[in-house]
Design a protein around this motif. Structure first.
Motif, PDB file in Angstrom:
ATOM      1  N   TYR A 200       0.847  -1.191   0.000  1.00 49.37           N
ATOM      2  CA  TYR A 200       0.000   0.000   0.000  1.00 49.37           C
ATOM      3  C   TYR A 200       0.883   1.242   0.000  1.00 49.37           C
ATOM      4  O   TYR A 200       2.013   1.213   0.514  1.00 49.37           O
ATOM      5  CB  TYR A 200      -0.889   0.032   1.246  1.00 49.37           C
ATOM      6  N   ASN A 201       0.356   2.338  -0.561  1.00 49.76           N
ATOM      7  CA  ASN A 201       1.051   3.609  -0.400  1.00 49.76           C
ATOM      8  C   ASN A 201       0.610   4.238   0.912  1.00 49.76           C
ATOM      9  O   ASN A 201      -0.259   3.695   1.618  1.00 49.76           O
ATOM     10  CB  ASN A 201       0.807   4.542  -1.594  1.00 49.76           C
ATOM     11  N   LEU A 202       1.185   5.382   1.260  1.00 49.69           N
ATOM     12  CA  LEU A 202       0.878   5.990   2.555  1.00 49.69           C
ATOM     13  C   LEU A 202      -0.500   6.628   2.610  1.00 49.69           C
ATOM     14  O   LEU A 202      -0.936   7.083   3.663  1.00 49.69           O
ATOM     15  CB  LEU A 202       1.960   7.016   2.914  1.00 49.69           C
ATOM     16  N   VAL A 207      -1.488  -1.030  -3.799  1.00 44.01           N
ATOM     17  CA  VAL A 207      -0.608  -0.928  -4.961  1.00 44.01           C
ATOM     18  C   VAL A 207      -0.582  -2.244  -5.733  1.00 44.01           C
ATOM     19  O   VAL A 207      -0.746  -2.279  -6.946  1.00 44.01           O
ATOM     20  CB  VAL A 207       0.823  -0.541  -4.526  1.00 44.01           C
ATOM     21  N   ILE A 208      -0.383  -3.345  -5.000  1.00 42.62           N
ATOM     22  CA  ILE A 208      -0.274  -4.646  -5.658  1.00 42.62           C
ATOM     23  C   ILE A 208      -0.456  -5.758  -4.633  1.00 42.62           C
ATOM     24  O   ILE A 208      -0.128  -5.595  -3.452  1.00 42.62           O
ATOM     25  CB  ILE A 208       1.097  -4.796  -6.370  1.00 42.62           C
ATOM     26  N   THR A 209      -1.017  -6.870  -5.095  1.00 42.42           N
ATOM     27  CA  THR A 209      -1.093  -8.081  -4.282  1.00 42.42           C
ATOM     28  C   THR A 209      -0.015  -9.035  -4.772  1.00 42.42           C
ATOM     29  O   THR A 209      -0.031  -9.457  -5.934  1.00 42.42           O
ATOM     30  CB  THR A 209      -2.473  -8.753  -4.395  1.00 42.42           C
ATOM     31  N   GLY A 237       9.259   6.676  -2.764  1.00 45.15           N
ATOM     32  CA  GLY A 237       8.526   6.949  -1.537  1.00 45.15           C
ATOM     33  C   GLY A 237       8.521   5.759  -0.601  1.00 45.15           C
ATOM     34  O   GLY A 237       9.208   4.759  -0.828  1.00 45.15           O
ATOM     35  N   ILE A 238       7.726   5.885   0.452  1.00 43.61           N
ATOM     36  CA  ILE A 238       7.599   4.831   1.455  1.00 43.61           C
ATOM     37  C   ILE A 238       6.320   4.048   1.184  1.00 43.61           C
ATOM     38  O   ILE A 238       5.250   4.626   0.966  1.00 43.61           O
ATOM     39  CB  ILE A 238       7.566   5.425   2.878  1.00 43.61           C
ATOM     40  N   TYR A 239       6.440   2.735   1.194  1.00 47.18           N
ATOM     41  CA  TYR A 239       5.297   1.859   0.972  1.00 47.18           C
ATOM     42  C   TYR A 239       5.165   0.900   2.153  1.00 47.18           C
ATOM     43  O   TYR A 239       6.144   0.606   2.851  1.00 47.18           O
ATOM     44  CB  TYR A 239       5.453   1.087  -0.338  1.00 47.18           C
TER      45      TYR A 239
END
Length: 258
Positions: A200-202, A207-209, A237-239
């Motif tokens: 996930y993004n913040l 985002v993706i499985t 970025g941070i995920y």
């Protein structure tokens, strides 16, 4: 040699962990100790239990060696991924490992340990001590008190009805990364578990499985290449990587640099 840790001391031998391997030294005559042999390769901690040595190699694998003949140790198997061992204690047929988190291995068959429980501690677990059925651990600025029951490790005074059914999710490596990163995790018990690994993004947007399905106990890894479900490269970025096992979940932060 530079000794990081004394893994064990028996009546005639001392086992030493160093950056060059696991050393065996004969101390039958304390006035004249002498080197016996070395299991080569950089080691990140280890412990000796009866006729077996459990030591972590440079890739973070828990390796098992038969040392019934101290002069000629033989490799038995690679077990789970643990990164390193900071401390280890034995109680009954269980081996408690401090690996930054707390892991519990069933060593009824010492050549084939089974990961039976784990707990993601609030800090980095260091020294551990076992007394009256409880595990006490130094977790940075706190002291953790845990109680182990079959297939779970429970923190005292905390509701863990859905106790961890997977070991702590390992920090991805490399991190930060710019092309790909490896995510490792382990599953507990002897039953099938419903497992998902998602990013996930913040903003909380998926985002993706990476993983979705049934998996049995064991060690697993999956690679993320920094792309979403559509194959588009994500921005720097941070995920957040979330491992969910049945009704329990844990997470780690990943740093992606394009």
């Amino acid at each position: 040699i530079r000794v990081y840790k004394v893994a064990a001391v028996t009546s005639n031998y001392v086992y030493l962990i160093s950056s060059f391997g696991l050393y065996t030294v004969n101390i039958s005559d304390l006035n004249s100790p002498f080197y016996v042999q070395r299991i080569p390769g950089k080691r990140y901690g280890g412990v000796v239990v009866d006729n077996y040595a459990y030591t972590v190699d440079a890739d973070g694998n828990l390796q098992i060696f038969d040392i019934s003949d101290p002069a000629n140790p033989t490799w038995v198997a690679n077990s789970i991924y643990v990164s390193y061992i900071l401390d280890a204690k034995i109680s009954s047929n269980y081996l408690y490992l401090s690996t930054g988190d707390l892991l519990v291995l069933d060593i009824t068959d010492p050549a084939s340990p089974i990961l039976e429980g784990s707990y993601t501690t609030p800090g980095t677990t260091g020294d551990i001590f076992i007394s009256k059925g409880y595990v006490f651990s130094a977790n940075g600025n706190t002291v953790g008190i845990y109680k182990f029951t079959a297939s779970s490790v429970e923190q005292e005074n905390q509701d863990l009805e859905n106790a961890p059914r997977a070991s702590s999710l390992e920090q991805n490596y490399p991190n930060p990364f710019n092309s790909f990163t490896v995510i490792r995790y382990q599953l507990l018990g002897r039953q099938l578990n419903h497992v998902t690994v998602k990013l996930y993004n913040l903003k909380g947007e998926e985002v993706i499985t990476l993983i979705k399905g049934e998996q049995s106990a064991g060690s697993y890894q999956v690679i993320w290449d920094g792309k979403n479900e559509s194959g588009e490269e994500m921005s720097s970025g941070i995920y957040l990587c979330i491992l969910k096992v049945n009704n329990w979940q844990t997470s780690k932060k990943l740093i992606f640099l394009r």
